[in-house]
Design a protein around this motif. Structure first.
Motif, PDB file in Angstrom:
ATOM      1  N   LYS A  87      51.067  80.296-104.028  1.00  8.73           N
ATOM      2  CA  LYS A  87      50.254  81.262-103.285  1.00  8.73           C
ATOM      3  C   LYS A  87      50.470  81.106-101.782  1.00  8.73           C
ATOM      4  O   LYS A  87      50.644  82.097-101.068  1.00  8.73           O
ATOM      5  CB  LYS A  87      48.780  81.055-103.631  1.00  8.73           C
ATOM      6  N   ASP A  88      50.501  79.857-101.305  1.00 11.06           N
ATOM      7  CA  ASP A  88      50.707  79.615 -99.877  1.00 11.06           C
ATOM      8  C   ASP A  88      52.094  80.053 -99.427  1.00 11.06           C
ATOM      9  O   ASP A  88      52.263  80.599 -98.333  1.00 11.06           O
ATOM     10  CB  ASP A  88      50.501  78.139 -99.551  1.00 11.06           C
ATOM     11  N   ARG A  89      53.097  79.809-100.269  1.00  9.72           N
ATOM     12  CA  ARG A  89      54.461  80.248 -99.925  1.00  9.72           C
ATOM     13  C   ARG A  89      54.534  81.771 -99.858  1.00  9.72           C
ATOM     14  O   ARG A  89      55.192  82.337 -98.980  1.00  9.72           O
ATOM     15  CB  ARG A  89      55.461  79.705-100.938  1.00  9.72           C
ATOM     16  N   ARG A  90      53.862  82.444-100.785  1.00 10.37           N
ATOM     17  CA  ARG A  90      53.854  83.913-100.801  1.00 10.37           C
ATOM     18  C   ARG A  90      53.165  84.459 -99.551  1.00 10.37           C
ATOM     19  O   ARG A  90      53.637  85.427 -98.945  1.00 10.37           O
ATOM     20  CB  ARG A  90      53.148  84.406-102.068  1.00 10.37           C
ATOM     21  N   ILE A  91      52.071  83.856 -99.145  1.00  9.04           N
ATOM     22  CA  ILE A  91      51.366  84.282 -97.936  1.00  9.04           C
ATOM     23  C   ILE A  91      52.254  84.114 -96.714  1.00  9.04           C
ATOM     24  O   ILE A  91      52.331  85.005 -95.862  1.00  9.04           O
ATOM     25  CB  ILE A  91      50.038  83.498 -97.784  1.00  9.04           C
ATOM     26  N   ALA A  92      52.944  82.979 -96.610  1.00  8.99           N
ATOM     27  CA  ALA A  92      53.831  82.746 -95.464  1.00  8.99           C
ATOM     28  C   ALA A  92      54.961  83.770 -95.439  1.00  8.99           C
ATOM     29  O   ALA A  92      55.334  84.289 -94.370  1.00  8.99           O
ATOM     30  CB  ALA A  92      54.396  81.322 -95.529  1.00  8.99           C
ATOM     31  N   GLU A  93      55.512  84.072 -96.620  1.00  5.19           N
ATOM     32  CA  GLU A  93      56.588  85.067 -96.706  1.00  5.19           C
ATOM     33  C   GLU A  93      56.099  86.444 -96.250  1.00  5.19           C
ATOM     34  O   GLU A  93      56.788  87.143 -95.495  1.00  5.19           O
ATOM     35  CB  GLU A  93      57.078  85.129 -98.153  1.00  5.19           C
ATOM     36  N   LEU A  94      54.917  86.833 -96.685  1.00  5.56           N
ATOM     37  CA  LEU A  94      54.365  88.136 -96.305  1.00  5.56           C
ATOM     38  C   LEU A  94      54.031  88.194 -94.815  1.00  5.56           C
ATOM     39  O   LEU A  94      54.197  89.236 -94.180  1.00  5.56           O
ATOM     40  CB  LEU A  94      53.134  88.455 -97.140  1.00  5.56           C
ATOM     41  N   GLU A  95      53.577  87.085 -94.255  1.00  8.38           N
ATOM     42  CA  GLU A  95      53.295  87.055 -92.820  1.00  8.38           C
ATOM     43  C   GLU A  95      54.570  87.214 -92.007  1.00  8.38           C
ATOM     44  O   GLU A  95      54.588  87.919 -90.993  1.00  8.38           O
ATOM     45  CB  GLU A  95      52.577  85.759 -92.448  1.00  8.38           C
ATOM     46  N   LYS A  96      55.653  86.565 -92.440  1.00  9.10           N
ATOM     47  CA  LYS A  96      56.942  86.721 -91.746  1.00  9.10           C
ATOM     48  C   LYS A  96      57.411  88.168 -91.822  1.00  9.10           C
ATOM     49  O   LYS A  96      57.887  88.733 -90.835  1.00  9.10           O
ATOM     50  CB  LYS A  96      58.008  85.806 -92.375  1.00  9.10           C
TER      51      LYS A  96
END
Length: 119
Positions: free
Chosen positions: A74-83
Motif C-alpha cells: 500500500k505504501d509503495r502504491r501511494i508513493a508511485e501515485l504521488e510521483k
C-alpha cells in the motif's frame, strides 16, 4: 567429530496439534512425556501457548527471517501515485505556460485565435 544437528521447523498445524495435546493432558507426567516424544523443550511449548492465546492460530505460522520491510504494498502504491501526480502537475504547468505564450504571440502579431466555426 560429531555431526551437527539440523534445526527443526514446525508447521502451524504441528504446533497447534502439540498445544492441543498438551492441553488435553490430565495426569501427572503426561506433558513431560509429550515433550520427550516430540523432542521439544517446555519453554517452546510455553511460547506457542502464549502466541496462540494472544493472536490465535495465525500467530503459530512461521515468519520470514530478517527485518520487516519498511514499506508494504500500500505504501509503495501511494508513493508511485504521488510521483505520477507530481509529473502530471509539471506537465500541466508547462502546458499552461505554452498557452499563455501563444496568446501573447497572437496579440503581438494581431492574429485572431478563434475558430471559423465560432464567428
Amino acid at each position: 567429530m560429531p555431526k551437527r544437528g539440523k534445526r527443526r521447523k514446525f508447521s502451524a498445524a504441528e504446533k497447534l496439534r502439540i498445544v492441543r495435546e498438551a492441553a488435553a493432558c490430565t495426569q501427572r507426567g503426561d506433558i513431560e512425556a509429550l515433550l520427550r516424544r516430540e523432542g521439544i523443550y517446555s519453554s517452546l511449548l510455553t511460547a506457542w501457548r502464549k502466541q496462540l492465546a494472544l493472536h490465535g492460530s495465525e500467530a503459530l505460522a512461521g515468519r520470514k527471517p530478517g527485518r520487516k520491510p519498511k514499506h508494504d504494498a500500500k505504501d509503495r502504491r501511494i508513493a508511485e501515485l504521488e510521483k505520477r501526480s507530481a509529473r502530471l502537475e509539471e506537465k500541466l504547468a508547462l502546458a499552461e505556460k505554452l498557452i499563455d505564450l501563444q496568446k501573447k504571440v497572437s496579440a503581438i502579431l494581431g492574429i485572431n485565435l478563434t475558430n471559423d466555426e465560432e464567428r
